[in-house]
Design a protein around this motif. Structure first.
Motif, PDB file in Angstrom:
ATOM      1  N   HIS A 109      -9.165  -7.707  -3.282  1.00 39.51           N
ATOM      2  CA  HIS A 109      -9.363  -6.396  -2.667  1.00 39.51           C
ATOM      3  C   HIS A 109      -8.652  -5.272  -3.410  1.00 39.51           C
ATOM      4  O   HIS A 109      -8.932  -4.098  -3.179  1.00 39.51           O
ATOM      5  CB  HIS A 109      -8.860  -6.433  -1.219  1.00 39.51           C
ATOM      6  CG  HIS A 109      -9.331  -7.626  -0.466  1.00 39.51           C
ATOM      7  ND1 HIS A 109      -8.566  -8.776  -0.332  1.00 39.51           N
ATOM      8  CD2 HIS A 109     -10.504  -7.882   0.157  1.00 39.51           C
ATOM      9  CE1 HIS A 109      -9.255  -9.678   0.351  1.00 39.51           C
ATOM     10  NE2 HIS A 109     -10.429  -9.167   0.658  1.00 39.51           N
ATOM     11  N   GLY A 110      -7.711  -5.636  -4.298  1.00 36.57           N
ATOM     12  CA  GLY A 110      -6.963  -4.627  -5.041  1.00 36.57           C
ATOM     13  C   GLY A 110      -5.706  -4.199  -4.304  1.00 36.57           C
ATOM     14  O   GLY A 110      -5.542  -4.462  -3.115  1.00 36.57           O
TER      15      GLY A 110
ATOM     16  N   LYS B 275     -10.500   2.021   8.036  1.00 37.10           N
ATOM     17  CA  LYS B 275      -9.045   2.137   8.066  1.00 37.10           C
ATOM     18  C   LYS B 275      -8.406   0.762   8.222  1.00 37.10           C
ATOM     19  O   LYS B 275      -8.841  -0.057   9.033  1.00 37.10           O
ATOM     20  CB  LYS B 275      -8.620   3.036   9.234  1.00 37.10           C
ATOM     21  CG  LYS B 275      -7.128   3.319   9.276  1.00 37.10           C
ATOM     22  CD  LYS B 275      -6.793   4.285  10.403  1.00 37.10           C
ATOM     23  CE  LYS B 275      -5.301   4.590  10.411  1.00 37.10           C
ATOM     24  NZ  LYS B 275      -4.950   5.564  11.485  1.00 37.10           N
ATOM     25  N   GLY B 276      -7.362   0.501   7.435  1.00 37.62           N
ATOM     26  CA  GLY B 276      -6.632  -0.755   7.530  1.00 37.62           C
ATOM     27  C   GLY B 276      -7.170  -1.863   6.656  1.00 37.62           C
ATOM     28  O   GLY B 276      -6.494  -2.877   6.463  1.00 37.62           O
ATOM     29  N   HIS B 277      -8.395  -1.710   6.116  1.00 36.87           N
ATOM     30  CA  HIS B 277      -8.918  -2.749   5.233  1.00 36.87           C
ATOM     31  C   HIS B 277      -8.126  -2.710   3.922  1.00 36.87           C
ATOM     32  O   HIS B 277      -7.851  -1.631   3.394  1.00 36.87           O
ATOM     33  CB  HIS B 277     -10.405  -2.529   4.963  1.00 36.87           C
ATOM     34  CG  HIS B 277     -11.061  -3.676   4.261  1.00 36.87           C
ATOM     35  ND1 HIS B 277     -10.964  -3.862   2.897  1.00 36.87           N
ATOM     36  CD2 HIS B 277     -11.804  -4.719   4.728  1.00 36.87           C
ATOM     37  CE1 HIS B 277     -11.633  -4.964   2.561  1.00 36.87           C
ATOM     38  NE2 HIS B 277     -12.155  -5.489   3.650  1.00 36.87           N
ATOM     39  N   PRO B 278      -7.738  -3.887   3.381  1.00 33.98           N
ATOM     40  CA  PRO B 278      -6.897  -3.871   2.183  1.00 33.98           C
ATOM     41  C   PRO B 278      -7.527  -3.179   0.980  1.00 33.98           C
ATOM     42  O   PRO B 278      -6.826  -2.589   0.161  1.00 33.98           O
ATOM     43  CB  PRO B 278      -6.647  -5.364   1.902  1.00 33.98           C
ATOM     44  CG  PRO B 278      -7.660  -6.097   2.699  1.00 33.98           C
ATOM     45  CD  PRO B 278      -7.964  -5.249   3.883  1.00 33.98           C
ATOM     46  N   GLU B 279      -8.848  -3.238   0.855  1.00 35.89           N
ATOM     47  CA  GLU B 279      -9.484  -2.523  -0.254  1.00 35.89           C
ATOM     48  C   GLU B 279      -9.292  -1.021  -0.110  1.00 35.89           C
ATOM     49  O   GLU B 279      -9.004  -0.321  -1.084  1.00 35.89           O
ATOM     50  CB  GLU B 279     -10.972  -2.855  -0.345  1.00 35.89           C
ATOM     51  CG  GLU B 279     -11.626  -2.174  -1.543  1.00 35.89           C
ATOM     52  CD  GLU B 279     -13.139  -2.242  -1.548  1.00 35.89           C
ATOM     53  OE1 GLU B 279     -13.770  -1.284  -2.043  1.00 35.89           O
ATOM     54  OE2 GLU B 279     -13.691  -3.242  -1.060  1.00 35.89           O
ATOM     55  N   VAL B 280      -9.440  -0.524   1.105  1.00 32.49           N
ATOM     56  CA  VAL B 280      -9.256   0.906   1.355  1.00 32.49           C
ATOM     57  C   VAL B 280      -7.813   1.311   1.086  1.00 32.49           C
ATOM     58  O   VAL B 280      -7.533   2.338   0.450  1.00 32.49           O
ATOM     59  CB  VAL B 280      -9.664   1.255   2.805  1.00 32.49           C
ATOM     60  CG1 VAL B 280      -9.251   2.679   3.167  1.00 32.49           C
ATOM     61  CG2 VAL B 280     -11.174   1.082   2.977  1.00 32.49           C
TER      62      VAL B 280
ATOM     63  N   MET C 147      -6.939   4.060  -1.734  1.00 29.05           N
ATOM     64  CA  MET C 147      -6.242   5.278  -1.334  1.00 29.05           C
ATOM     65  C   MET C 147      -4.831   5.309  -1.917  1.00 29.05           C
ATOM     66  O   MET C 147      -4.279   6.379  -2.187  1.00 29.05           O
ATOM     67  CB  MET C 147      -6.214   5.394   0.188  1.00 29.05           C
ATOM     68  CG  MET C 147      -7.602   5.582   0.788  1.00 29.05           C
ATOM     69  SD  MET C 147      -7.587   5.981   2.538  1.00 29.05           S
ATOM     70  CE  MET C 147      -6.908   7.635   2.529  1.00 29.05           C
ATOM     71  N   GLY C 148      -4.261   4.129  -2.140  1.00 34.42           N
ATOM     72  CA  GLY C 148      -2.922   4.033  -2.703  1.00 34.42           C
ATOM     73  C   GLY C 148      -2.857   4.274  -4.200  1.00 34.42           C
ATOM     74  O   GLY C 148      -1.786   4.169  -4.799  1.00 34.42           O
ATOM     75  N   GLN C 149      -4.002   4.599  -4.822  1.00 40.62           N
ATOM     76  CA  GLN C 149      -3.958   4.998  -6.225  1.00 40.62           C
ATOM     77  C   GLN C 149      -3.382   6.403  -6.382  1.00 40.62           C
ATOM     78  O   GLN C 149      -2.961   6.788  -7.469  1.00 40.62           O
ATOM     79  CB  GLN C 149      -5.371   4.954  -6.842  1.00 40.62           C
ATOM     80  CG  GLN C 149      -6.024   3.578  -6.821  1.00 40.62           C
ATOM     81  CD  GLN C 149      -5.161   2.503  -7.438  1.00 40.62           C
ATOM     82  OE1 GLN C 149      -4.772   2.608  -8.604  1.00 40.62           O
ATOM     83  NE2 GLN C 149      -4.846   1.466  -6.655  1.00 40.62           N
TER      84      GLN C 149
ATOM     85  N   THR D 201     -16.397   5.089  -2.225  1.00 42.09           N
ATOM     86  CA  THR D 201     -16.808   4.256  -1.096  1.00 42.09           C
ATOM     87  C   THR D 201     -16.208   2.867  -1.206  1.00 42.09           C
ATOM     88  O   THR D 201     -16.148   2.303  -2.292  1.00 42.09           O
ATOM     89  CB  THR D 201     -18.355   4.143  -1.069  1.00 42.09           C
ATOM     90  OG1 THR D 201     -18.922   5.442  -1.070  1.00 42.09           O
ATOM     91  CG2 THR D 201     -18.829   3.393   0.150  1.00 42.09           C
ATOM     92  N   GLN D 202     -15.784   2.325  -0.076  1.00 45.14           N
ATOM     93  CA  GLN D 202     -15.434   0.908  -0.007  1.00 45.14           C
ATOM     94  C   GLN D 202     -16.640   0.096  -0.460  1.00 45.14           C
ATOM     95  O   GLN D 202     -17.782   0.400  -0.093  1.00 45.14           O
ATOM     96  CB  GLN D 202     -15.049   0.563   1.431  1.00 45.14           C
ATOM     97  CG  GLN D 202     -14.630  -0.868   1.666  1.00 45.14           C
ATOM     98  CD  GLN D 202     -14.288  -1.127   3.127  1.00 45.14           C
ATOM     99  OE1 GLN D 202     -13.936  -0.204   3.861  1.00 45.14           O
ATOM    100  NE2 GLN D 202     -14.408  -2.369   3.558  1.00 45.14           N
TER     101      GLN D 202
END
Length: 332
Positions: free
Chosen positions: A82-83, A130-135, A139-141, A169-170
């Protein structure tokens, strides 16, 4: 034949279904790391969202963690498919772990695009859950300037600071839902920059397209996938939206005979699997449906997927057999 045995008449298999190239790659990274370096191998978050896969890797020596503080010094660490955010990546580097990145290359593509456009002064709208690890990873980039929208109503709440705005997009969303949200983003922000190529991955698109063909031809759709799997949930929702009863199962024992009741000649059942669900689970579900009376299993025609992603340096240069042989060979 008993009444229970005649609940199901026929099974129609969606094509494609099950593992995608990114999931195949992520699981192989963990398995190769275990063979090459020995247990334990630490994995940040579930490598993919499937209970069977995670339990299988646990049995082989993988330890799944959420906080890098749980990883001892000098350990080997794998990032999930998921990154991860830049903060997690930086912390892993600072702690000196040997890191193998199993992030799906299609997710990495989104991360690279965000970093590139951020340097050009863009802010971002991210369509996702919201809360999905990919998101969280995407967003944490960035430390700021990226706004999450989960539905059409959320778009009105976005307040960018400037006029340079891009959308990402996810990768595992419903294609139709994402298109509706994107249309609203473009209405509210007419000059928003879209990705050159849609972020929703080819495997998500192909599996949803297959369900669109499958659902109208059957009485019930069964999706093999874990509750945490975004793309599996979207398949079930899509079948329901098309007017077909649909259920998601983590394993064959989750099937309930009552789902197939009420069809005089036995239900025609459509079967698919999310991109993180292994084929062994599909085969076990087929066996259970045969026990409920299914006399035939037919495969639909569908897209043949030939995508393959290379493994990281240090893991992908030898076959699994070579790695295993080297590990078991006596040391001088």
């Amino acid at each position: 034949m008993s009444d229970a045995a005649a609940l199901v008449n026929e099974v129609l298999l969606a094509e494609p279904r099950g593992f995608c190239a990114g999931v195949d790659r992520a699981i192989e990274i963990v398995e190769r790391a275990l063979v090459k370096f020995g247990a334990p191998i630490y994995v940040r978050h579930e490598i993919v969202h499937n209970t069977y896969v995670v339990n299988d890797l646990k049995a082989k020596g993988a330890i799944f963690i959420e906080d890098l503080a749980e990883v001892p010094p000098g350990a080997t660490l794998v990032f999930s498919a998921h990154g991860v955010s830049r903060a997690v990546r930086d912390e892993a580097a600072a702690r000196g772990f040997q890191v193998f990145d199993a992030t799906c290359p299609l997710v990495t593509k989104v991360h690279v695009e965000v970093a590139k456009l951020a340097r050009e002064g863009f802010e971002f709208i991210m369509i996702g859950h919201k809360g999905h690890p990919e998101v969280e990873g995407t967003m944490g980039q960035l430390s700021d300037g990226i706004y999450l929208v989960e539905d059409v109503a959320d778009v009105a709440g976005v307040r960018p600071r400037g006029d340079k705005l891009a959308v990402v997009t996810q990768t595992t969303l419903s294609v139709d839902d994402a298109a509706g949200i994107l249309a609203e983003v473009k209405r509210v922000f007419p000059h928003v920059r879209e990705p050159k190529k849609q972020d929703i991955c080819y495997a998500t698109q192909n599996r949803q397209d297959a369900v669109k063909l499958l659902a109208p031809q059957v009485d019930v759709v069964i999706v093999v996938g874990s509750p945490t799997s975004s793309n599996s949930n979207r398949l079930r929702e899509l079948a329901e939206r098309l007017g077909t009863d649909a259920y998601m199962v983590d394993a064959a024992e989750d099937l309930q005979a009552a789902w197939f009741d009420g069809h005089p000649h036995g239900a025609r059942v459509g079967l698919t699997a999310g991109a993180s669900a292994p084929d062994i689970l599909v085969q076990q579900v087929i066996a259970r449906l045969k026990a409920l009376g299914a006399l035939s299993v037919q495969r639909m025609h569908g897209v043949e997927e030939t995508v393959h992603f290379p493994l990281p340096m240090g893991l992908g240069d030898k076959s699994m057999q070579q790695v295993a042989a080297e590990r078991s060979a006596p040391r001088s």
